[in-house]
Design a protein around this motif. Structure first.
Motif, PDB file in Angstrom:
ATOM      1  N   VAL A  48       0.945  -1.148   0.085  1.00  0.00           N
ATOM      2  CA  VAL A  48      -0.103  -0.151  -0.051  1.00  0.00           C
ATOM      3  C   VAL A  48       0.947   1.140   0.020  1.00  0.00           C
ATOM      4  O   VAL A  48       1.682   1.406   0.619  1.00  0.00           O
ATOM      5  CB  VAL A  48      -1.084   0.084   1.318  1.00  0.00           C
ATOM      6  N   PHE A  49       0.656   2.192  -0.828  1.00  0.00           N
ATOM      7  CA  PHE A  49       1.259   3.380  -1.179  1.00  0.00           C
ATOM      8  C   PHE A  49       0.737   4.339  -0.444  1.00  0.00           C
ATOM      9  O   PHE A  49      -0.598   4.520  -0.471  1.00  0.00           O
ATOM     10  CB  PHE A  49       1.799   3.616  -2.443  1.00  0.00           C
ATOM     11  N   GLU A  50       1.559   5.225   0.410  1.00  0.00           N
ATOM     12  CA  GLU A  50       1.171   6.492   1.114  1.00  0.00           C
ATOM     13  C   GLU A  50       0.420   7.541   0.027  1.00  0.00           C
ATOM     14  O   GLU A  50      -0.268   8.360   0.332  1.00  0.00           O
ATOM     15  CB  GLU A  50       2.186   7.010   1.919  1.00  0.00           C
ATOM     16  N   SER A  51       1.006   7.644  -1.107  1.00  0.00           N
ATOM     17  CA  SER A  51       0.775   8.646  -1.976  1.00  0.00           C
ATOM     18  C   SER A  51       1.148   8.268  -3.554  1.00  0.00           C
ATOM     19  O   SER A  51       1.820   7.294  -3.750  1.00  0.00           O
ATOM     20  CB  SER A  51       1.350   9.959  -1.774  1.00  0.00           C
ATOM     21  N   GLN A  52       0.626   8.966  -4.370  1.00  0.00           N
ATOM     22  CA  GLN A  52       1.239   8.784  -5.950  1.00  0.00           C
ATOM     23  C   GLN A  52       2.561   8.952  -6.046  1.00  0.00           C
ATOM     24  O   GLN A  52       3.327   8.306  -6.751  1.00  0.00           O
ATOM     25  CB  GLN A  52       0.336   9.782  -6.787  1.00  0.00           C
ATOM     26  N   GLU A  53       2.966   9.819  -5.398  1.00  0.00           N
ATOM     27  CA  GLU A  53       4.596  10.298  -5.387  1.00  0.00           C
ATOM     28  C   GLU A  53       5.429   9.153  -4.875  1.00  0.00           C
ATOM     29  O   GLU A  53       6.189   8.596  -5.519  1.00  0.00           O
ATOM     30  CB  GLU A  53       4.887  11.434  -4.487  1.00  0.00           C
ATOM     31  N   SER A  54       4.834   8.487  -3.695  1.00  0.00           N
ATOM     32  CA  SER A  54       5.607   7.119  -3.166  1.00  0.00           C
ATOM     33  C   SER A  54       5.523   6.002  -4.024  1.00  0.00           C
ATOM     34  O   SER A  54       6.382   5.402  -4.434  1.00  0.00           O
ATOM     35  CB  SER A  54       4.693   6.895  -1.882  1.00  0.00           C
ATOM     36  N   LEU A  55       4.342   5.742  -4.928  1.00  0.00           N
ATOM     37  CA  LEU A  55       4.367   4.911  -5.853  1.00  0.00           C
ATOM     38  C   LEU A  55       5.403   5.031  -6.859  1.00  0.00           C
ATOM     39  O   LEU A  55       6.221   4.305  -7.511  1.00  0.00           O
ATOM     40  CB  LEU A  55       2.860   4.941  -6.292  1.00  0.00           C
TER      41      LEU A  55
END
Length: 69
Positions: A18-25
């Protein structure tokens, strides 16, 4: 950060990322490394063994990386 998981014979492991944000992904997709082995070694040692194909009979190593762009 490296996480070592111990899975007993006959057991399976399933993990949902699970990614915290689109930026993290997006950051993960340009700098991602996954190493799966069935031998006991520190991450750096395991990577070196898999890169050199220095595996013993019955050992398995899968290394997946996404290089920096």
């Amino acid at each position: 950060e490296h996480t070592q998981l111990v899975v007993a014979p006959g057991e399976h492991f399933h993990h949902v990322a699970v990614f915290e944000s689109q930026e993290s992904l997006e950051r993960c997709l340009i700098d991602f490394s996954l190493l799966v082995t069935n031998f006991d070694a520190q991450y750096e040692d395991a990577v070196e063994r898999v890169q050199r194909m220095a595996l013993e009979p019955g050992e398995m190593g899968i290394w997946i990386t996404v290089p920096d762009r």
